[in-house]
Scaffold this motif. Structure first.
Motif, short mmCIF file in Angstrom:
data_model
loop_
_atom_site.label_atom_id
_atom_site.label_comp_id
_atom_site.label_asym_id
_atom_site.label_seq_id
_atom_site.Cartn_x
_atom_site.Cartn_y
_atom_site.Cartn_z
N LYS B 99 77.02 -1.91 -26.93
CA LYS B 99 78.12 -1.21 -26.29
C LYS B 99 78.22 -1.69 -24.85
CE LYS B 99 78.60 2.99 -28.93
NZ LYS B 99 78.14 4.38 -29.09
N SER B 100 79.47 -1.84 -24.38
CA SER B 100 79.65 -2.28 -23.01
C SER B 100 80.75 -1.48 -22.34
CB SER B 100 79.99 -3.76 -22.94
OG SER B 100 79.70 -4.41 -24.14
N TYR B 101 80.57 -1.33 -21.06
CA TYR B 101 81.49 -0.52 -20.28
C TYR B 101 81.87 -1.24 -19.00
CZ TYR B 101 79.39 2.78 -23.42
OH TYR B 101 78.94 3.39 -24.56
N GLN B 102 83.10 -1.03 -18.59
CA GLN B 102 83.63 -1.60 -17.37
C GLN B 102 83.87 -0.42 -16.43
OE1 GLN B 102 86.44 -4.98 -17.92
NE2 GLN B 102 87.87 -3.52 -17.08
N ILE B 103 83.30 -0.50 -15.25
CA ILE B 103 83.36 0.65 -14.34
C ILE B 103 83.98 0.26 -13.01
CG2 ILE B 103 81.98 2.37 -13.11
CD1 ILE B 103 79.81 1.73 -15.39
N CYS B 104 85.07 0.92 -12.64
CA CYS B 104 85.63 0.72 -11.31
C CYS B 104 84.91 1.66 -10.36
CB CYS B 104 87.13 1.02 -11.28
SG CYS B 104 87.79 0.96 -9.60
N ASN B 105 84.20 1.08 -9.42
CA ASN B 105 83.39 1.90 -8.52
C ASN B 105 84.23 2.63 -7.48
OD1 ASN B 105 80.71 2.06 -9.19
ND2 ASN B 105 80.24 0.03 -8.42
N ASN B 106 85.52 2.32 -7.46
CA ASN B 106 86.38 2.97 -6.49
C ASN B 106 86.99 4.26 -7.06
OD1 ASN B 106 87.51 2.61 -3.74
ND2 ASN B 106 89.43 2.79 -4.88
N CYS B 107 87.64 4.16 -8.21
CA CYS B 107 88.27 5.35 -8.79
C CYS B 107 87.41 5.93 -9.91
CB CYS B 107 89.67 5.01 -9.31
SG CYS B 107 89.69 3.83 -10.66
N HIS B 108 86.25 5.29 -10.17
CA HIS B 108 85.29 5.78 -11.17
C HIS B 108 85.83 5.78 -12.59
CE1 HIS B 108 83.98 7.61 -7.30
NE2 HIS B 108 82.90 6.97 -7.66
N LYS B 109 86.86 5.00 -12.81
CA LYS B 109 87.39 4.93 -14.17
C LYS B 109 86.46 4.07 -15.04
CE LYS B 109 91.41 3.80 -16.90
NZ LYS B 109 92.72 3.16 -16.97
N ILE B 110 86.15 4.59 -16.21
CA ILE B 110 85.27 3.89 -17.13
C ILE B 110 86.06 3.46 -18.35
CG2 ILE B 110 83.26 4.10 -18.64
CD1 ILE B 110 82.46 6.41 -16.51
N THR B 111 85.96 2.17 -18.71
CA THR B 111 86.66 1.67 -19.88
C THR B 111 85.64 1.02 -20.80
OG1 THR B 111 88.29 0.95 -18.25
CG2 THR B 111 88.73 0.37 -20.54
N ARG B 112 85.78 1.30 -22.08
CA ARG B 112 84.89 0.63 -23.03
C ARG B 112 85.37 -0.82 -23.20
NH1 ARG B 112 83.02 4.21 -27.07
NH2 ARG B 112 80.97 3.87 -26.22
N ILE B 113 84.43 -1.75 -23.21
CA ILE B 113 84.79 -3.14 -23.43
C ILE B 113 84.73 -3.43 -24.92
CG2 ILE B 113 84.13 -5.54 -23.02
CD1 ILE B 113 82.82 -4.54 -20.37
N VAL B 114 85.86 -3.85 -25.46
CA VAL B 114 85.86 -4.22 -26.87
C VAL B 114 85.96 -5.74 -26.95
CG1 VAL B 114 86.80 -2.06 -27.75
CG2 VAL B 114 88.35 -3.85 -26.96
N GLY B 115 85.86 -6.29 -28.11
CA GLY B 115 85.97 -7.75 -28.22
C GLY B 115 84.60 -8.38 -28.39
N LYS B 116 84.63 -9.57 -28.98
CA LYS B 116 83.39 -10.22 -29.41
C LYS B 116 82.56 -10.84 -28.29
CE LYS B 116 83.13 -13.09 -32.93
NZ LYS B 116 81.85 -12.75 -33.59
N GLU B 117 83.22 -11.36 -27.24
CA GLU B 117 82.46 -12.11 -26.21
C GLU B 117 81.25 -11.33 -25.74
OE1 GLU B 117 85.74 -11.27 -25.41
OE2 GLU B 117 86.73 -12.96 -24.39
N MET B 118 81.51 -10.10 -25.35
CA MET B 118 80.44 -9.31 -24.76
C MET B 118 79.36 -8.96 -25.76
SD MET B 118 79.30 -8.38 -22.02
CE MET B 118 79.38 -7.32 -20.60
N SER B 119 79.78 -8.49 -26.96
CA SER B 119 78.75 -8.08 -27.91
C SER B 119 77.95 -9.29 -28.41
CB SER B 119 79.33 -7.26 -29.05
OG SER B 119 80.22 -8.02 -29.81
#
Lengths: 165, 165
Positions: B99-119
């Motif tokens: 599982k991977s997550y993308q986090i904006c440290n400014n607005c604290h928005k968290i998005t799940r990263i989908v797609g094969k590259e990361m996994s």
DNA sequence: GTCAGTGCAAACTTTTTGCAACTAC
DNA sequence: GTAGTTGCAAAAAGTTTGCACTGAC
């Protein structure tokens, strides 16, 4: 200028930009804390950081430490690890240098993962609409020592009670 | 048997093995909490979990929740995220599914990263002497919206004070 | 029957907040 | 001079613990 000093300057610049952009003040405390954090090689806790500040003859209150560490996390200069230990564990960020950790959930031993596979793997993800600052990975599982112990225990129980677990 | 029920059984088995191996008791509370956790799709906090238990007509004390969530983390069935929000955020683990997550440290928005590259990237690391249960990655940075705002602000300040930040 | 687990309330620890003094801007 | 920052102490929030009762083994 040495490599280390150049890095220090770059980090300070980044923090200065962050403070300016958010209309926050450039106080001596904030830069002293930043410098102290970048002098710590491994993990640290808030308590430990306060000791360091004491040692450096720049004592600061814990309220200031809590506020400043939060700012540094926001500024992408500091990370808080999900190690689930008694107190939160922080670590400085080195820009664009992926970090990975291997965690045994049984004995709680944490090992840094070195080697190219993991850092290359992390870099494989390149978002189109997101400016990446740093990447961190955690690999959870069981270390060989705990693995062996658990297997031994399970086998013993299976034999004792003549069951299959 | 449906796919979902099969998964549920597998998870319960894993927890049972863990409890047996550590000579802990198989109480209804523990299994009810496990079941509730696996019914929650996204993140949750201890408080939220307690509400869920209430709704399911299986109220448990918060001390039990703290103890049981800790056990589940140890059993590699639950993860605690380093999102640095007000309260700790948990999420169930799906075995060997990175599982991977993308986090904006400014607005604290968290998005799940989908797609094969990361996994695929995460799976590239195969330790020889460590039994991997799950892999998690966090990509920290700035989202496009915050990026634009920051740039605008910096430019404005540079113009206003005729300096280069 | 024994001893670990649960729930409650109290204790403890960590983190935040209100306010007066200070200082960056 | 003004408004953000610091430090102190108090408050709040989160988590752990002691103890009596319950129930898994």
């Amino acid at each position: 200028m040495s490599e280390k000093n150049g890095l220090q300057k770059e980090i300070e610049r980044k923090f200065r930009r962050f403070l300016l952009a958010n209309e926050l003040r450039q106080t001596p405390e904030r830069f002293a804390i930043l410098k102290a954090i970048y002098s710590i090689e491994g993990y640290f806790t808030i308590d430990f950081l306060q000791d360091i500040m004491q040692e450096r003859r720049f004592p600061v209150s814990s309220s200031t430490l809590y506020k400043t560490t939060r700012l540094l996390v926001q500024a992408n200069l500091l990370i808080q690890h999900p190690f689930n230990l008694a107190t939160p564990v922080f670590e400085r960020i080195e820009y664009n240098k992926p970090k990975s950790y291997q965690i045994c959930n049984n004995c709680h031993k944490i090992t840094r993962i070195v080697g190219k596979e993991m850092s290359d793997g992390l870099k494989a993800y390149r978002p189109r609409f997101f400016s990446v600052n740093h990447r961190v990975a955690y690999v959870y599982g069981t270390c060989p020592i705990c693995q062996r112990e658990m297997n031994k225990k399970i086998k013993k129980l299976e034999k004792q009670n003549n069951i299959k677990i």
